[in-house]
Design a protein around this motif. Structure first.
Motif, PDB file in Angstrom:
ATOM      1  N   GLU A   1       0.624  -1.274  -0.077  1.00  0.00           N
ATOM      2  CA  GLU A   1      -0.130  -0.039  -0.110  1.00  0.00           C
ATOM      3  C   GLU A   1       0.845   1.150  -0.064  1.00  0.00           C
ATOM      4  N   SER A   2       2.094   1.067   0.623  1.00  0.00           N
ATOM      5  CA  SER A   2       2.749   2.377   0.862  1.00  0.00           C
ATOM      6  C   SER A   2       3.855   2.622  -0.409  1.00  0.00           C
ATOM      7  N   ALA A   3       3.469   1.619  -1.444  1.00  0.00           N
ATOM      8  CA  ALA A   3       4.509   1.654  -2.651  1.00  0.00           C
ATOM      9  C   ALA A   3       4.222   2.648  -3.590  1.00  0.00           C
ATOM     10  N   HIS A   4       5.569   3.516  -3.948  1.00  0.00           N
ATOM     11  CA  HIS A   4       5.500   4.620  -5.072  1.00  0.00           C
ATOM     12  C   HIS A   4       5.522   4.133  -6.331  1.00  0.00           C
ATOM     13  N   ASN A   5       5.149   5.005  -7.296  1.00  0.00           N
ATOM     14  CA  ASN A   5       5.351   4.134  -8.775  1.00  0.00           C
ATOM     15  C   ASN A   5       6.629   3.866  -9.116  1.00  0.00           C
ATOM     16  N   LEU A   6       6.571   3.049 -10.297  1.00  0.00           N
ATOM     17  CA  LEU A   6       8.005   2.739 -10.987  1.00  0.00           C
ATOM     18  C   LEU A   6       7.659   4.061 -12.011  1.00  0.00           C
ATOM     19  N   ARG A   7       8.856   4.494 -12.174  1.00  0.00           N
ATOM     20  CA  ARG A   7       8.958   5.871 -12.979  1.00  0.00           C
ATOM     21  C   ARG A   7       7.968   5.729 -14.191  1.00  0.00           C
ATOM     22  N   VAL A   8       7.359   6.526 -14.643  1.00  0.00           N
ATOM     23  CA  VAL A   8       6.696   6.554 -16.107  1.00  0.00           C
ATOM     24  C   VAL A   8       7.772   6.414 -17.088  1.00  0.00           C
ATOM     25  N   MET A   9       7.563   5.927 -18.243  1.00  0.00           N
ATOM     26  CA  MET A   9       8.635   6.106 -19.280  1.00  0.00           C
ATOM     27  C   MET A   9       8.734   7.505 -19.913  1.00  0.00           C
ATOM     28  N   LYS A  10       9.751   7.697 -20.425  1.00  0.00           N
ATOM     29  CA  LYS A  10       9.974   8.950 -21.098  1.00  0.00           C
ATOM     30  C   LYS A  10      10.307   8.694 -22.428  1.00  0.00           C
ATOM     31  N   PHE A  11       9.262   9.329 -23.362  1.00  0.00           N
ATOM     32  CA  PHE A  11       9.397   9.050 -24.861  1.00  0.00           C
ATOM     33  C   PHE A  11      10.382   9.844 -25.532  1.00  0.00           C
ATOM     34  N   SER A  12      11.218   9.490 -26.583  1.00  0.00           N
ATOM     35  CA  SER A  12      12.312  10.234 -27.150  1.00  0.00           C
ATOM     36  C   SER A  12      11.526  11.224 -28.494  1.00  0.00           C
ATOM     37  N   VAL A  13      10.284  10.609 -28.892  1.00  0.00           N
ATOM     38  CA  VAL A  13       9.803  11.370 -29.690  1.00  0.00           C
ATOM     39  C   VAL A  13       8.270  11.949 -29.261  1.00  0.00           C
ATOM     40  N   SER A  14       7.762  12.884 -29.896  1.00  0.00           N
ATOM     41  CA  SER A  14       6.525  13.473 -29.599  1.00  0.00           C
ATOM     42  C   SER A  14       5.386  13.025 -30.788  1.00  0.00           C
ATOM     43  N   PRO A  15       4.162  12.867 -30.065  1.00  0.00           N
ATOM     44  CA  PRO A  15       3.346  12.866 -31.214  1.00  0.00           C
ATOM     45  C   PRO A  15       2.867  14.321 -31.858  1.00  0.00           C
ATOM     46  N   VAL A  16       3.395  14.417 -32.856  1.00  0.00           N
ATOM     47  CA  VAL A  16       2.952  15.753 -33.240  1.00  0.00           C
ATOM     48  C   VAL A  16       2.227  15.752 -34.757  1.00  0.00           C
ATOM     49  N   VAL A  17       1.906  14.671 -35.123  1.00  0.00           N
ATOM     50  CA  VAL A  17       1.138  14.523 -36.396  1.00  0.00           C
ATOM     51  C   VAL A  17      -0.297  14.009 -36.260  1.00  0.00           C
ATOM     52  N   ASN A  18      -1.231  14.732 -36.451  1.00  0.00           N
ATOM     53  CA  ASN A  18      -2.674  14.581 -36.201  1.00  0.00           C
ATOM     54  C   ASN A  18      -3.368  14.056 -37.471  1.00  0.00           C
ATOM     55  N   VAL A  19      -4.424  13.413 -37.138  1.00  0.00           N
ATOM     56  CA  VAL A  19      -5.649  12.842 -38.081  1.00  0.00           C
ATOM     57  C   VAL A  19      -6.835  12.870 -37.316  1.00  0.00           C
ATOM     58  N   ALA A  20      -7.951  13.465 -37.958  1.00  0.00           N
ATOM     59  CA  ALA A  20      -9.061  13.680 -37.462  1.00  0.00           C
ATOM     60  C   ALA A  20      -9.927  12.520 -38.034  1.00  0.00           C
ATOM     61  N   VAL A  21     -10.482  11.771 -37.125  1.00  0.00           N
ATOM     62  CA  VAL A  21     -11.387  10.497 -37.639  1.00  0.00           C
ATOM     63  C   VAL A  21     -12.730  10.838 -37.388  1.00  0.00           C
ATOM     64  N   THR A  22     -13.807  10.201 -38.377  1.00  0.00           N
ATOM     65  CA  THR A  22     -15.256  10.122 -38.175  1.00  0.00           C
ATOM     66  C   THR A  22     -15.858   8.794 -38.615  1.00  0.00           C
ATOM     67  N   PRO A  23     -16.689   8.245 -38.359  1.00  0.00           N
ATOM     68  CA  PRO A  23     -17.422   7.254 -38.731  1.00  0.00           C
ATOM     69  C   PRO A  23     -17.997   7.651 -40.303  1.00  0.00           C
ATOM     70  N   VAL A  24     -17.958   6.545 -41.163  1.00  0.00           N
ATOM     71  CA  VAL A  24     -18.654   6.778 -42.326  1.00  0.00           C
ATOM     72  C   VAL A  24     -20.186   6.914 -42.103  1.00  0.00           C
ATOM     73  N   ASN A  25     -20.608   6.011 -41.129  1.00  0.00           N
ATOM     74  CA  ASN A  25     -22.232   6.038 -40.908  1.00  0.00           C
ATOM     75  C   ASN A  25     -22.132   6.398 -39.317  1.00  0.00           C
ATOM     76  N   ALA A  26     -22.882   7.749 -39.363  1.00  0.00           N
ATOM     77  CA  ALA A  26     -23.023   8.227 -37.841  1.00  0.00           C
ATOM     78  C   ALA A  26     -23.487   7.360 -36.880  1.00  0.00           C
ATOM     79  N   GLN A  27     -24.179   6.123 -36.960  1.00  0.00           N
ATOM     80  CA  GLN A  27     -24.780   5.559 -35.883  1.00  0.00           C
ATOM     81  C   GLN A  27     -23.156   4.601 -35.402  1.00  0.00           C
TER      82      GLN A  27
END
Ligand SMILES: Nc1nc2c(ncn2[C@@H]2O[C@H](COP(=O)(O)OP(=O)(O)OP(=O)(O)O)[C@@H](O)[C@H]2O)c(=O)[nH]1
Ligand SMILES: [Mg+2]
Length: 553
Positions: free
Chosen positions: A434-460
């Motif tokens: 219960e008293s345990a701290h976290n194991l350190r979160v991973m540090k990524f060397s690349v950033s997510p900088v390319v974005n794509v927007a998604v929508t379903p073809v059928n709205a339902q």
């Protein structure tokens, strides 16, 4: 042990196999290998680190070399202690090799190296022995120059040296490889000197004069030849020249080949007697210098065991005080029932059961087994706050795309867990304390900088899309899913290729619905203006194809 080098053990799905045809690994894949070393070899292991018995288990994770998938590499490095860095003989150390080396050293991972595709240097570039030596030397020098700024006394010498056996050379595709250790063993019998002394002579400016039978450092002596060229490259060149040297490629039963095989102590039995040309070359080289042997030996001797590695990794891994019981158990790699369980889940791996995942990670202390109740601490966990406690249903060994049941998983090992996937987002710390701290979160060397927007073809299909996006985000370390102010679903990745694969996985697997995608937009996050050398650029949606940066790792 991998016996058949033509088999791909690390492609997990048809989709991946398809990408493999393009020569790219997109997902890290774990495999466990068993190796047994002779008593003689064990002495060399003991010279480097404490060990018990002759049997070894190697948890190997094949990870992608393409820069878009760097997050997969980070996730793999978190759960390992050593890295086998693959460098191409012809391309040498690429920008991506340097990135991987840097990532490894930041996680206190010790690297060893293999210079691959040596066959091409002989068959295509037709390099002389000295030219090939010089090319190897340059590649190793560049790797060590990349490592130099990150030298970490806690880990020991992290640079790679052929004369110490931390560099292998070979052709992975053809299943042959060697380190200087194999040749030093052969030559030490001939010269009656110790193997370690022989390894020193087989690299660098150490020359041998056949007439005087003397070693010299003097390269001006016309009768001399470099030790590496004479004792390592000559027998390899002999095989290549005998089989592929003339216009007509040779057959296994050709008198020249038979004579060479006899000299080398190689026997050609069964169907091997019918081989000719490249197939014959491959078979002879595999028998002469089996890759599995050289690579397993190099990894077992030089890469640290979990017991050795966790001593110095504990302080970089654990966020809590270094004298609490969790830190001590991690440092000691303590598998005992009294030790608190500390496990890091680095990746959620999709299972055959659609929408369910194996929680894949490394046990740093205690022993994980079915029925054990663990606290699931997410990456934003604040010590002292309440978290969910869930029972592990099963532990499994990940074998390429398949799994095998595992009774339990003691400290130092890697495994998959069944039954807790719904409570983990991307990564987590699992603990019994219960008293345990976290194991350190991973540090990524690349950033997510390319974005794509998604929508379903059928709205339902919107609910299916939302569910699919959750699954995609869960299993892809480098992918971020967000909703824009206007309510659009956005997927962010490090590059075009990573997004292309994520979208295909989303459409065909996670959401299983037809999807409309916007063109990729590159985010311009860093203000460049403050740097006086930069002219301001308005970062528009120009995407430099990341595929052009593909490098064979
Ligand atoms: N001539 C030659 N080609 C090789 C050798 N090893 C791999 N290749 C070729 O190089 C290409 C890439 O091989 P992969 O094994 O996919 O390389 P990788 O490092 O796993 O690539 P990523 O996973 O994308 O980082 C394939 O076309 C292989 O056939 C080798 O030893 N000799
Ligand atoms: Mg690969």
């Amino acid at each position: 042990m991998i016996h058949d080098p033509t088999k791909r053990y690390t492609s997990t799905s048809a989709h991946q196999a398809n990408l493999q045809e393009r020569g790219i690994t997109i997902k890290s894949t774990g495999i466990s290998l068993h190796a047994e070393l002779s008593d003689e070899d064990i002495k060399d292991v003991e010279a480097h680190q404490p060990t018990k018995g002759n049997q070894f288990l190697i948890n190997l994770i094949d990870s992608p070399g393409h820069v878009d998938f760097s997050a997969e590499v980070t996730a793999a490095l978190r759960v390992t202690d050593g890295a086998l860095v693959v460098v191409d003989t012809i391309e040498g150390v690429s920008v991506q090799t340097e990135t991987v080396l840097r990532q490894a050293l930041a996680e206190r991972i010790k690297p060893v190296m293999i210079i691959n595709k040596v066959d091409r240097a002989l068959l295509e570039l037709k390099l002389s022995k000295e030219e090939l030596y010089q090319s190897f030397r340059k590649t190793i020098e560049s790797a060590n120059a990349a490592i130099a700024p990150y030298v970490d006394p806690a880990v020991g010498d992290v640079q790679v040296h052929p004369n110490q056996g931390t560099v292998a050379f070979g052709a992975g595709k053809d299943g042959w490889a060697f380190t200087l250790r194999q040749f030093a063993i052969m030559a030490s019998n001939k010269f009656g000197v110790k193997k370690e002394r022989m390894m020193e002579r087989l690299w660098g400016d150490n020359f041998y004069n056949q007439q005087t039978k003397k070693w010299t450092k003097n390269s001006n002596d016309p009768e001399r030849e470099r030790g590496f060229n004479m004792f390592v490259l000559t027998p390899i060149y002999q095989v290549f020249n005998t089989v592929m040297g003339s216009d007509e490629t040779k057959h296994a039963m050709d008198p020249d080949v038979v004579a060479l095989c006899e000299r080398m102590g190689i026997t050609m039995k069964g169907e091997a007697r019918e081989f000719k040309g490249k197939a014959l070359l491959r078979d002879m080289m595999q028998k002469f210098l089996p890759a599995a042997e050289a690579l397993l030996e190099m990894m077992i001797i030089h890469l640290p065991s979990p017991v050795v590695a966790q001593k110095y990794r504990a302080e970089t891994l654990y966020e809590g005080p270094m004298d609490d019981k969790n830190a001590v158990a991690i440092r000691d790699c303590d598998p005992s029932p009294d030790a608190p369980v500390m496990m890091y889940i680095s990746k959620m791996v999709p299972s055959a059961d659609r929408g369910r995942f194996f929680a894949f990670g490394r046990v740093f202390s205690g022993t994980v087994k079915a029925g054990l109740k663990v606290r699931i601490q997410g990456s934003d966990y604040i010590p002292g706050t309440k978290v969910q406690t869930k029972a592990i249903q099963r532990t499994v060994l990940m074998m390429g795309g398949k799994t095998e049941p595992l009774e339990d998983c003691p400290a130092g090992n890697i495994c998959g867990l069944v039954g807790i996937d719904q409570f983990i987002l991307k990564s987590a710390t699992l603990t019994t304390d219960e008293s345990a701290h976290n194991l350190r979160v991973m540090k990524f060397s690349v950033s997510p900088v390319v974005n794509v927007a998604v929508t379903p073809v059928n709205a339902q299909d919107i609910p299916k899309l939302v569910e699919g996006l959750k699954r995609l985000s869960k299993t892809e370390p480098g992918i971020i899913v967000k909703t824009s102010e206007s309510g659009e679903h956005i997927i962010s990745g490090a590059g075009e290729l990573q997004l292309e694969i994520a979208l295909k996985d989303l459409e065909e697997d996670h959401a299983n619905i037809p999807i409309k995608k916007s063109n990729p937009i590159v985010e311009c996050t860093r203000p460049l203006i403050s740097h006086t050398n930069f002219r301001p650029r308005n970062c528009a949606a120009t995407l430099i194809s990341s595929r052009a940066r593909k490098v064979a790792q």
